[in-house]
Every structure is written in C-alpha cells, then in structure tokens.
Design a protein around this motif. Structure first.
Motif, PDB file in Angstrom:
ATOM      1  N   UNK A 176     -49.374  14.791  31.217  1.00  0.00           N
ATOM      2  CA  UNK A 176     -49.631  15.068  29.810  1.00  0.00           C
ATOM      3  C   UNK A 176     -48.331  15.245  29.033  1.00  0.00           C
ATOM      4  N   UNK A 177     -48.426  15.101  27.714  1.00  0.00           N
ATOM      5  CA  UNK A 177     -47.232  15.244  26.869  1.00  0.00           C
ATOM      6  C   UNK A 177     -46.613  16.629  27.021  1.00  0.00           C
ATOM      7  N   UNK A 178     -47.454  17.630  27.191  1.00  0.00           N
ATOM      8  CA  UNK A 178     -46.945  18.999  27.344  1.00  0.00           C
ATOM      9  C   UNK A 178     -46.122  19.130  28.616  1.00  0.00           C
ATOM     10  N   UNK A 179     -46.637  18.595  29.723  1.00  0.00           N
ATOM     11  CA  UNK A 179     -45.903  18.647  30.986  1.00  0.00           C
ATOM     12  C   UNK A 179     -44.626  17.820  30.913  1.00  0.00           C
ATOM     13  N   UNK A 180     -44.695  16.659  30.256  1.00  0.00           N
ATOM     14  CA  UNK A 180     -43.507  15.812  30.114  1.00  0.00           C
ATOM     15  C   UNK A 180     -42.430  16.520  29.298  1.00  0.00           C
ATOM     16  N   UNK A 181     -42.837  17.165  28.218  1.00  0.00           N
ATOM     17  CA  UNK A 181     -41.877  17.851  27.362  1.00  0.00           C
ATOM     18  C   UNK A 181     -41.167  18.960  28.117  1.00  0.00           C
ATOM     19  N   UNK A 182     -41.930  19.731  28.891  1.00  0.00           N
ATOM     20  CA  UNK A 182     -41.328  20.822  29.666  1.00  0.00           C
ATOM     21  C   UNK A 182     -40.359  20.279  30.713  1.00  0.00           C
ATOM     22  N   UNK A 183     -40.729  19.177  31.354  1.00  0.00           N
ATOM     23  CA  UNK A 183     -39.871  18.593  32.385  1.00  0.00           C
ATOM     24  C   UNK A 183     -38.580  18.032  31.782  1.00  0.00           C
ATOM     25  N   UNK A 184     -38.689  17.388  30.650  1.00  0.00           N
ATOM     26  CA  UNK A 184     -37.491  16.854  29.985  1.00  0.00           C
ATOM     27  C   UNK A 184     -36.524  17.982  29.642  1.00  0.00           C
ATOM     28  N   UNK A 185     -37.056  19.111  29.180  1.00  0.00           N
ATOM     29  CA  UNK A 185     -36.199  20.263  28.888  1.00  0.00           C
ATOM     30  C   UNK A 185     -35.522  20.776  30.153  1.00  0.00           C
ATOM     31  N   UNK A 186     -36.254  20.763  31.259  1.00  0.00           N
ATOM     32  CA  UNK A 186     -35.654  21.188  32.524  1.00  0.00           C
ATOM     33  C   UNK A 186     -34.521  20.256  32.940  1.00  0.00           C
ATOM     34  N   UNK A 187     -34.730  18.952  32.790  1.00  0.00           N
ATOM     35  CA  UNK A 187     -33.684  17.984  33.133  1.00  0.00           C
ATOM     36  C   UNK A 187     -32.457  18.175  32.240  1.00  0.00           C
ATOM     37  N   UNK A 188     -32.698  18.369  30.963  1.00  0.00           N
ATOM     38  CA  UNK A 188     -31.599  18.583  30.021  1.00  0.00           C
ATOM     39  C   UNK A 188     -30.823  19.841  30.387  1.00  0.00           C
ATOM     40  N   UNK A 189     -31.537  20.930  30.673  1.00  0.00           N
ATOM     41  CA  UNK A 189     -30.872  22.179  31.035  1.00  0.00           C
ATOM     42  C   UNK A 189     -30.055  22.055  32.302  1.00  0.00           C
ATOM     43  N   UNK A 230     -36.020  10.904  32.560  1.00  0.00           N
ATOM     44  CA  UNK A 230     -37.399  11.394  32.463  1.00  0.00           C
ATOM     45  C   UNK A 230     -38.173  10.787  31.305  1.00  0.00           C
ATOM     46  N   UNK A 231     -37.474  10.189  30.334  1.00  0.00           N
ATOM     47  CA  UNK A 231     -38.125   9.679  29.133  1.00  0.00           C
ATOM     48  C   UNK A 231     -37.736   8.215  28.920  1.00  0.00           C
TER      49      UNK A 231
END
Length: 438
Positions: A138-151, A167-168
C-alpha cells in the motif's frame, strides 16, 4: 661525564624501544579482534535473533570491529528494521561487506553500517516493499519504507536520492536504471562512484587490509543447528504449513490404531514450531506450559460426553500459547485459521470415507441389540391381531377395550369410537395396539 652520557643514551633507547612495542602505539595491533557475521538467505526473525546474539557475543569478547557479510535477496520488513537497529547500536565500528547481492531489505541493512564494502560483480538495491502476493504494498507502507531508506542513507552522510530511487521507481535517475519504471540497483563500481561503497575488495583479507586491520584476530560467528532450525520454522510461509501438518497429523491419529506415523508427524511439527520460536527468542516457557495444558484439556474432553467447558478451554489455551510464542499476531492468527480450515476439511473427509476407526472407534458406542440376538425391549402381542372385543371407554382415539376377560389399552386408526361398540384389533406395533370399529 662520558659514563653519564652513556647511561642517558641507554635509558632513552630503552624507553623508545619499549614504548614502540606497546600495543597502543602501533598502527595495527595483533590484539585487535574482528567479528565476521553472515547475513545470508532470506531476512526474517530467525536471522534477527542470530545477529542479536552474535553482536552481544562480540561485545562481550571485546571485539574492535564487526563485519557483516551480506548475501541476501531481501525478506521481511519488520525483521530488516530490527536488524538495522542492531547494527546502528553496535558498540564498535561496523562494515557491511556485500559478497554477492544486497537486494531489498539487504540494501537497507547495508546502509545502516558505518562503511560499505562490495566485491566486484555484486549489486545492491531494488528495495520496494511488496505484499504476500508479490504485488507492491500500500501507499502508506511504501511511504514509510522510503523514509526508512532515506534515513539510513543520511545516517552516514550518503546522498539519500539513490536510496529513495531503490524503493521508488518514479524517481528520475536514468543513468543508473535498467529501464523506465524499474527500481535502482547499483553495481559495485556505481556504488563507489555515488558514495554508497567505501571499498571494492576481492575478499575478506583485502577488506581487512583496507580497514587497517591486517593483524587482527578474526572470529567467525557460525549459525548453530538450532538456529538453522529456528530460521526455517519462523519463516512466515512455513508457520501455517507446520500448524496444518501438526493438526492434520493428530486428527489422522484418531483414525489409526495405536500411535503411529500420523501422530509422530503431528507431534513433531508442533514441537518444531515451539522449539524454533524458543531458540529465536520469541517463545518462553509460559507459552509451552499453556500449550501442554490446552492439550491435556482436549484429551479430557474426549472422555467427557458432549462438547463443553474442557474443549473450549483447551482450544483457547492452545491458540493463546501460539500467539504468545509468535513474533507477529497477524501472521499467527492467519496461520491458525489456515490450519483450522485444513483440519476441519480433513476430518470431514476422513469421517465420511473411513467412518470411525482407531481411538475414535473406542470413543463412540457402535454396538446395538436386537430381537434376533434375544434382546427384547417390550413384549409384542402379535397374537392379538384379528381378535374382537368391546370398547370399555370412548376411544378418542385412545382408550380401553375388553377382549375375552383381558382389558387392553388401545388406539383407533384415527376415528372416534363410542363406549360399548364392537371393535377388531387390526395391528400391533410394539406396545401399541390398533383397533377398528366393526
């Protein structure tokens, strides 16, 4: 004066010699300890438990550096997040060494190390989150994962744009992409070019040299047999299979004489479930005791008529023990539902095909008694058929008649017969005597 100078020169030489021999003054010390931990196969909670134990062991041994040798296609997001935290919180410098591939969750794990080294012809990236059916989450899970990768990229001063592109697929980095809409994967040379790899080395020895740890003592953490089992049985795909085999085996045992292969198969599957989760650090003694208590209650229920309190308490205890032993409530609930469906379907098929056999046969009374074997539940007056009498009472439709000198309780075929009417006995059905008006 000369003797004094000789003494001073000797003392200076003595001090310089032994000072240079002290470990703290050498660039690389033979007392350095490097722990090498394998991060291989699928990333799951069993791997997390192994790495947590190994990092603690390295800390207790006074390790100076930890190398994580990574070769994984990825795995569970929650396990990857916990492993990343273990690496970030390691008490000594860490290096992620990609020996083959660090894809998906493996790339995220590598980004959390202080340094990244890659062997030639290896790659890292393609870290999009997917669900259980293999589709994008889902978009919510993708958004959280992208933030984790960025961090994770920013943690050690790396350009987060490349981690986000892993991730994107919508991020525009055509120079490093295999095609439009694809996820970013970096080869060793590309990773070094964009600052995602500090070293490109052929093997571990070359990596130790690059880290200025040539003379270090290398300790390899081996995955024990128990941990191999734990990694296997804690896989989210394996858990429902184990529970289904366990329940199916016990059901089959009810239809088998004695305790045989089905019972051993079922008991072994359930044992593996709890053993693996205990080794991985998820199942405590309380969950095992609760499961055994539930099993005892279910056995008691088999010998108690009906299905009552013991059965419900037993099922509840067994389900509760599995939930306590699991790392994910959602996963274990789904696994239990799958096992329940398999068990109910199997029980229905077995009952319809084989009937009652084995221990099940002993729990159900199958013997019957009949008149052919000499058992009589009541006296049948078949000799009365055809005899006539007179009604002593009105028959509405039951009442009494007299035949000869014997009084009988009878019923009519459905009509009303007044008192004093002549009647004929037309049938006898057990203790039921049927009459008709003449």
């Amino acid at each position: 004066m000369f003797n004094h100078n000789k003494i001073i020169v000797f003392l200076l030489f003595f001090i310089v010699f032994f000072s240079s021999s002290e470990p703290g003054y050498s660039q690389t010390s033979s007392n350095d300890i490097v722990y090498v931990l394998p991060v291989e196969q699928t990333v799951e909670r069993g791997l997390e438990a192994f790495l947590e134990r190994s990092v603690n062991e390295a800390e207790e041994a006074g390790a100076d550096h930890i190398i994580f040798e990574i070769d994984t296609p990825g795995g569970a997001v929650d396990a990857a997040g916990n492993i990343a935290a273990i690496i970030r919180n390691a008490p000594v410098p860490t290096t992620a060494f990609v020996t083959d591939e660090a894809m998906s969750a493996g790339a995220f794990i590598a980004l959390n190390a202080d340094e990244i080294a890659m062997a030639p012809s290896t790659e890292m990236g393609a870290a999009q989150v997917i669900d259980g059916s293999g589709n994008a989450a889902s978009d919510k899970a993708q958004s959280a994962w992208i933030k984790n990768m960025k961090g994770a990229a920013e943690l050690n001063g790396r350009d987060p744009e490349y981690a986000i592109a892993m991730a994107d697929p919508s991020v525009d980095l055509e120079e490093y992409r295999a095609g439009e809409g694809s996820l970013l994967s970096l080869t060793a040379s590309e990773a070094e070019e964009v600052g995602y790899a500090e070293h490109i080395v052929e093997d571990r020895e070359e990596l130790l040299s690059a880290l200025d740890l040539e003379g270090a003592e290398v300790q390899e953490a081996d995955v024990s047999i128990a941990e191999h089992i734990a990694r296997f049985v804690t896989n989210p795909i394996i858990i429902p299979i184990l529970l289904s085999v366990g329940s199916l085996g016990l059901i089959l045992e009810l239809y088998s004489p004695g305790f045989g292969i089905p019972g051993i198969m079922g008991a072994s599957s359930l044992f593996l479930f709890f053993f693996g989760h205990a080794i991985a650090g998820f199942a405590g003694m309380e969950s095992i005791v609760l499961f055994i208590a539930g099993l005892v209650l279910m056995i008691i229920e088999l010998f108690v008529p009906g299905f009552g309190i013991f059965g419900f308490l037993g099922i509840g205890a067994m389900i509760g023990s599995m939930i306590l032993a699991s790392f994910s409530t959602l996963n274990i609930v789904l696994s239990i539902l799958i096992a329940a469906v398999v068990s109910i379907a199997a029980a229905a098929i077995l009952f319809s095909v084989f009937g009652k056999r084995g221990p099940m046969k002993r729990l159900v009374l199958e013997e019957s008694v009949n008149t052919n074997e000499g058992y009589i539940s009541n006296v049948s007056r078949n000799e009365l058929v055809g005899k006539t009498g007179k009604s002593l009472t009105p028959l509405r439709p039951s009442g009494s008649i007299i035949v000869g000198e014997e009084r009988l309780d009878v019923v009519t075929e459905g009509g009303y017969i007044e008192q004093g009417e002549n009647v004929k006995i037309v049938a006898v059905q057990g203790s039921r005597i049927i009459v008709r008006n003449l």
